[in-house]
Design an enzyme around this catalytic site. Structure first.
Site, PDB file in Angstrom:
ATOM      1  N   ARG A   1       0.455 -14.189   3.532  1.00 54.16           N
ATOM      2  CA  ARG A   1       0.486 -12.750   3.891  1.00 54.16           C
ATOM      3  C   ARG A   1      -0.248 -12.507   5.213  1.00 54.16           C
ATOM      4  O   ARG A   1       0.367 -12.403   6.255  1.00 54.16           O
ATOM      5  CB  ARG A   1      -0.117 -11.928   2.735  1.00 54.16           C
ATOM      6  CG  ARG A   1       0.182 -10.432   2.824  1.00 54.16           C
ATOM      7  CD  ARG A   1      -0.725  -9.646   3.732  1.00 54.16           C
ATOM      8  NE  ARG A   1      -2.149  -9.787   3.411  1.00 54.16           N
ATOM      9  CZ  ARG A   1      -3.123  -9.330   4.192  1.00 54.16           C
ATOM     10  NH1 ARG A   1      -2.847  -8.717   5.332  1.00 54.16           N
ATOM     11  NH2 ARG A   1      -4.403  -9.505   3.869  1.00 54.16           N
ATOM     12  N   ASP A   2      -1.581 -12.487   5.181  1.00 56.87           N
ATOM     13  CA  ASP A   2      -2.350 -12.221   6.408  1.00 56.87           C
ATOM     14  C   ASP A   2      -2.006 -13.280   7.454  1.00 56.87           C
ATOM     15  O   ASP A   2      -1.876 -12.995   8.648  1.00 56.87           O
ATOM     16  CB  ASP A   2      -3.855 -12.248   6.095  1.00 56.87           C
ATOM     17  CG  ASP A   2      -4.691 -11.409   7.054  1.00 56.87           C
ATOM     18  OD1 ASP A   2      -4.184 -11.063   8.118  1.00 56.87           O
ATOM     19  OD2 ASP A   2      -5.851 -11.117   6.728  1.00 56.87           O
TER      20      ASP A   2
ATOM     21  N   HIS B   1     -14.028 -11.075   3.619  1.00 52.56           N
ATOM     22  CA  HIS B   1     -12.770 -11.456   4.295  1.00 52.56           C
ATOM     23  C   HIS B   1     -13.047 -11.522   5.796  1.00 52.56           C
ATOM     24  O   HIS B   1     -13.098 -10.502   6.475  1.00 52.56           O
ATOM     25  CB  HIS B   1     -11.743 -10.366   3.941  1.00 52.56           C
ATOM     26  CG  HIS B   1     -10.405 -10.472   4.589  1.00 52.56           C
ATOM     27  ND1 HIS B   1      -9.260 -10.794   3.891  1.00 52.56           N
ATOM     28  CD2 HIS B   1      -9.997 -10.250   5.863  1.00 52.56           C
ATOM     29  CE1 HIS B   1      -8.211 -10.763   4.690  1.00 52.56           C
ATOM     30  NE2 HIS B   1      -8.628 -10.447   5.906  1.00 52.56           N
TER      31      HIS B   1
ATOM     32  N   HIS C   1     -12.297 -12.768   9.680  1.00 50.78           N
ATOM     33  CA  HIS C   1     -11.442 -13.348  10.725  1.00 50.78           C
ATOM     34  C   HIS C   1     -12.394 -14.083  11.668  1.00 50.78           C
ATOM     35  O   HIS C   1     -13.550 -13.694  11.837  1.00 50.78           O
ATOM     36  CB  HIS C   1     -10.646 -12.247  11.429  1.00 50.78           C
ATOM     37  CG  HIS C   1      -9.508 -11.734  10.580  1.00 50.78           C
ATOM     38  ND1 HIS C   1      -8.204 -12.047  10.835  1.00 50.78           N
ATOM     39  CD2 HIS C   1      -9.503 -10.985   9.452  1.00 50.78           C
ATOM     40  CE1 HIS C   1      -7.420 -11.486   9.915  1.00 50.78           C
ATOM     41  NE2 HIS C   1      -8.192 -10.829   9.054  1.00 50.78           N
TER      42      HIS C   1
ATOM     43  N   CYS D   1      -3.832  -9.045  12.464  1.00 50.54           N
ATOM     44  CA  CYS D   1      -3.134  -7.827  12.067  1.00 50.54           C
ATOM     45  C   CYS D   1      -2.527  -7.228  13.323  1.00 50.54           C
ATOM     46  O   CYS D   1      -3.224  -7.054  14.324  1.00 50.54           O
ATOM     47  CB  CYS D   1      -4.122  -6.859  11.417  1.00 50.54           C
ATOM     48  SG  CYS D   1      -3.387  -5.251  11.053  1.00 50.54           S
TER      49      CYS D   1
ATOM     50  N   ASN E   1      -7.626 -15.756  10.438  1.00 52.49           N
ATOM     51  CA  ASN E   1      -8.637 -15.717   9.379  1.00 52.49           C
ATOM     52  C   ASN E   1      -9.430 -17.009   9.422  1.00 52.49           C
ATOM     53  O   ASN E   1      -8.989 -18.012   9.990  1.00 52.49           O
ATOM     54  CB  ASN E   1      -7.949 -15.667   8.005  1.00 52.49           C
ATOM     55  CG  ASN E   1      -7.283 -14.341   7.731  1.00 52.49           C
ATOM     56  OD1 ASN E   1      -6.205 -14.069   8.246  1.00 52.49           O
ATOM     57  ND2 ASN E   1      -7.912 -13.518   6.929  1.00 52.49           N
TER      58      ASN E   1
HETATM   59  P1  HMG Z   1       4.869   5.872   6.803  1.00 55.19           P
HETATM   60  O1  HMG Z   1       5.640   5.835   8.076  1.00 55.19           O
HETATM   61  O2  HMG Z   1       3.691   6.756   6.742  1.00 55.19           O
HETATM   62  O3  HMG Z   1       5.764   6.180   5.526  1.00 55.19           O
HETATM   63  O4  HMG Z   1       4.488   4.362   6.489  1.00 55.19           O
HETATM   64  P2  HMG Z   1       6.997   7.118   5.284  1.00 55.19           P
HETATM   65  O5  HMG Z   1       6.916   7.443   3.826  1.00 55.19           O
HETATM   66  O6  HMG Z   1       7.026   8.237   6.279  1.00 55.19           O
HETATM   67  O7  HMG Z   1       8.261   6.166   5.538  1.00 55.19           O
HETATM   68  C1  HMG Z   1       8.661   5.692   6.810  1.00 55.19           C
HETATM   69  C2  HMG Z   1       9.654   4.556   6.601  1.00 55.19           C
HETATM   70  O8  HMG Z   1       8.998   3.479   5.941  1.00 55.19           O
HETATM   71  C3  HMG Z   1      10.849   4.939   5.683  1.00 55.19           C
HETATM   72  O9  HMG Z   1      11.961   4.168   6.126  1.00 55.19           O
HETATM   73  C4  HMG Z   1      10.424   4.415   4.336  1.00 55.19           C
HETATM   74  O10 HMG Z   1      11.507   4.106   3.485  1.00 55.19           O
HETATM   75  C5  HMG Z   1       9.677   3.147   4.721  1.00 55.19           C
HETATM   76  P3  HMG Z   1      13.106   4.797   7.060  1.00 55.19           P
HETATM   77  O11 HMG Z   1      13.600   5.995   6.325  1.00 55.19           O
HETATM   78  O12 HMG Z   1      12.406   5.140   8.371  1.00 55.19           O
HETATM   79  O13 HMG Z   1      14.111   3.669   7.209  1.00 55.19           O
HETATM   80  N1  HMG Z   1       8.680   2.768   3.726  1.00 55.19           N
HETATM   81  C6  HMG Z   1       8.639   1.561   3.148  1.00 55.19           C
HETATM   82  N2  HMG Z   1       9.436   0.475   3.272  1.00 55.19           N
HETATM   83  C7  HMG Z   1       9.101  -0.604   2.533  1.00 55.19           C
HETATM   84  N3  HMG Z   1       8.044  -0.644   1.698  1.00 55.19           N
HETATM   85  C8  HMG Z   1       7.238   0.436   1.553  1.00 55.19           C
HETATM   86  C9  HMG Z   1       7.535   1.590   2.291  1.00 55.19           C
HETATM   87  N4  HMG Z   1       6.958   2.810   2.380  1.00 55.19           N
HETATM   88  C10 HMG Z   1       7.656   3.516   3.264  1.00 55.19           C
HETATM   89  N5  HMG Z   1       6.194   0.365   0.746  1.00 55.19           N
HETATM   90  C11 HMG Z   1       3.430   2.458   5.499  1.00 55.19           C
HETATM   91  C12 HMG Z   1       3.474   4.000   5.627  1.00 55.19           C
HETATM   92  C13 HMG Z   1       2.098   2.092   4.919  1.00 55.19           C
HETATM   93  C14 HMG Z   1       4.563   2.029   4.602  1.00 55.19           C
HETATM   94  C15 HMG Z   1       3.621   1.841   6.908  1.00 55.19           C
HETATM   95  O14 HMG Z   1       2.713   2.423   7.810  1.00 55.19           O
HETATM   96  C16 HMG Z   1       3.456   0.339   6.913  1.00 55.19           C
HETATM   97  O15 HMG Z   1       4.266  -0.369   6.345  1.00 55.19           O
HETATM   98  N6  HMG Z   1       2.402  -0.178   7.596  1.00 55.19           N
HETATM   99  C17 HMG Z   1       2.136  -1.618   7.680  1.00 55.19           C
HETATM  100  C18 HMG Z   1       0.753  -1.876   7.231  1.00 55.19           C
HETATM  101  C19 HMG Z   1       0.452  -3.352   7.158  1.00 55.19           C
HETATM  102  O16 HMG Z   1       1.098  -4.086   6.452  1.00 55.19           O
HETATM  103  N7  HMG Z   1      -0.582  -3.792   7.927  1.00 55.19           N
HETATM  104  C20 HMG Z   1      -1.079  -5.141   7.873  1.00 55.19           C
HETATM  105  C21 HMG Z   1      -1.823  -5.412   6.599  1.00 55.19           C
HETATM  106  S1  HMG Z   1      -3.471  -4.742   6.531  1.00 55.19           S
HETATM  107  C22 HMG Z   1      -4.470  -6.016   7.138  1.00 55.19           C
HETATM  108  O17 HMG Z   1      -3.960  -6.960   7.683  1.00 55.19           O
HETATM  109  C23 HMG Z   1      -5.949  -5.984   6.908  1.00 55.19           C
HETATM  110  C24 HMG Z   1      -6.411  -6.921   5.797  1.00 55.19           C
HETATM  111  O18 HMG Z   1      -6.009  -8.247   6.042  1.00 55.19           O
HETATM  112  C25 HMG Z   1      -7.938  -6.879   5.666  1.00 55.19           C
HETATM  113  C26 HMG Z   1      -8.663  -7.055   6.998  1.00 55.19           C
HETATM  114  O19 HMG Z   1      -8.465  -8.058   7.681  1.00 55.19           O
HETATM  115  O20 HMG Z   1      -9.443  -6.152   7.301  1.00 55.19           O
HETATM  116  C27 HMG Z   1      -5.818  -6.497   4.445  1.00 55.19           C
HETATM  117 MG    MG Z   2      -7.120  -9.680   7.376  1.00 51.27          MG
END
Ligand code: HMG
Ligand code: MG
Length: 303
Positions: free
Chosen positions: A11-12, A203, A205, A236, A245
């Site tokens: 994932r990450d 966690h 990086h 990210c 990471n």
């Molecule tokens: P949004 O734009 O606020 O949501 O997204 P929306 O409800 O307005 O929907 C917009 C579009 O997204 C629509 O599609 C929805 O169907 C679709 P369209 O009509 O435009 O074709 N949608 C989805 N599709 C699939 N699965 C879903 C979903 N929800 C809505 N669940 C959302 C909000 C959170 C979905 C969006 O902003 C997003 O996907 N962001 C990506 C976030 C992400 O994955 N970031 C990386 C992970 S976090 C990280 O790495 C940190 C971590 O490792 C810890 C650390 O290191 O600190 C965990």
């Molecule tokens: Mg991370």
């Protein structure tokens, strides 16, 4: 003492790569990590594929995996849509994610910290009823790519709120790899007053090379769960400049040499990291992996 590792490579690790692995390649990677003996493995994310194309296909991937009881397959879930997808794919371990910085949260998930909790509240009652294990990530706990320094009080407040929501485990993220051991000691001491060591993960990086030092400090303050990624992959897309990471191989080597048990086999871990390195076609940052591969080329099997 046994230390729990959360392997976040699929994932990450993969979410920031310019090339996406195929479904078949992800399955082989995950299978090797299962063979390594991981109890906890993050396989993907139910997020918008337009935003994180590398996580497209998590639904098919989760459906296609053979469930191996000793390994919990975790996936990121940001909202009710993600929760429904996770459940339809048979996922029983989910991770919700928010941050200690408003700007990062807006860029990452298009809502405020408060807004992220409103989304979690839509599916948490169902998760409780269906006995789903929930991990809560807090990102940017030591620094934000947009806001700079982060107030530890905000981290504590967000953590308290996640615990109140009913998460089973908290993971404290150094999203951009800026933390130092003094900060880690001060913050984990406070966090351990809110929750016990069975519920608190760190966690890191490794952007600036401080991740192992931070783990050691975490261990000394009583933390028993650490997140890491095969090969040191990771990052990210919404945290510009963040590198991989902490590499699982480097973490395992240090912990095992210190006499701590993880239940993860370093030989199979190297196989998994080597496989993903081949798929991506570039040298991965894991120090132990490169040392092990270097030795292999000088000492062919049988020597
Ligand atoms: P949004 O734009 O606020 O949501 O997204 P929306 O409800 O307005 O929907 C917009 C579009 O997204 C629509 O599609 C929805 O169907 C679709 P369209 O009509 O435009 O074709 N949608 C989805 N599709 C699939 N699965 C879903 C979903 N929800 C809505 N669940 C959302 C909000 C959170 C979905 C969006 O902003 C997003 O996907 N962001 C990506 C976030 C992400 O994955 N970031 C990386 C992970 S976090 C990280 O790495 C940190 C971590 O490792 C810890 C650390 O290191 O600190 C965990
Ligand atoms: Mg991370």
């Amino acid at each position: 003492m046994k230390i729990k590792i959360m392997e976040v490579g699929p994932r990450d690790g993969l979410q920031n790569e310019p090339t996406s692995l195929s479904l078949e390649q992800k399955k082989i990677f995950i299978d090797l990590l299962v063979k390594a003996g991981h109890s906890d493995l993050e396989i993907g994310a139910f997020v918008n594929p337009q935003k994180i194309p590398q996580m497209a296909g998590t639904l098919d991937l989760a459906r296609s995996l053979t469930r191996s009881p000793p390994t919990n397959f975790w996936a990121l879930v940001p909202n009710d849509r993600g929760y429904q997808d996770a459940r339809s794919a048979g996922i029983k371990h989910i991770a919700v994610f928010t941050a200690a910085s408003e700007t990062f949260n807006q860029k990452n998930i298009n809502t405020s910290i408060d807004g992220s909790f409103k989304r979690f509240e839509t599916f948490m009652p169902a998760a409780k009823k269906e006995k789903i294990r929930v991990r809560g990530y807090v990102s940017t706990c030591f620094g934000c790519p947009y806001e700079g320094k982060v107030n530890p009080k905000t981290v504590l407040k967000v953590t308290e709120r996640l615990l109140k929501l009913g998460v089973n485990e908290i993971s404290i993220g150094d999203t951009i790899g800026v933390a130092n051991p003094a900060q880690v000691r001060a913050l984990t001491k406070q966090l351990l007053k809110l929750t016990g060591p069975k519920k608190l993960a760190l966690h890191f990086h490794d952007t600036r090379g401080t991740a192992l030092a931070n783990v050691l400090t975490g261990l000394e303050t009583g933390v028993q769960i650490f997140d890491s990624s095969a090969g040191g992959l990771g990052g990210c897309p919404y945290a510009p400049g963040a590198a991989g990471n902490l590499a699982t191989e480097d973490l395992l080597y240090m912990l095992h040499e210190m006499g701590l048990k993880t239940g993860v086999n370093l030989g199979w871990q190297v196989e998994a990291a080597q496989y993903v390195q081949k798929c991506l076609g570039r040298i991965l940052p894991s120090r132990y992996l490169q040392a092990a591969l270097g030795q292999q080329s000088h000492c062919p099997p049988g020597n």
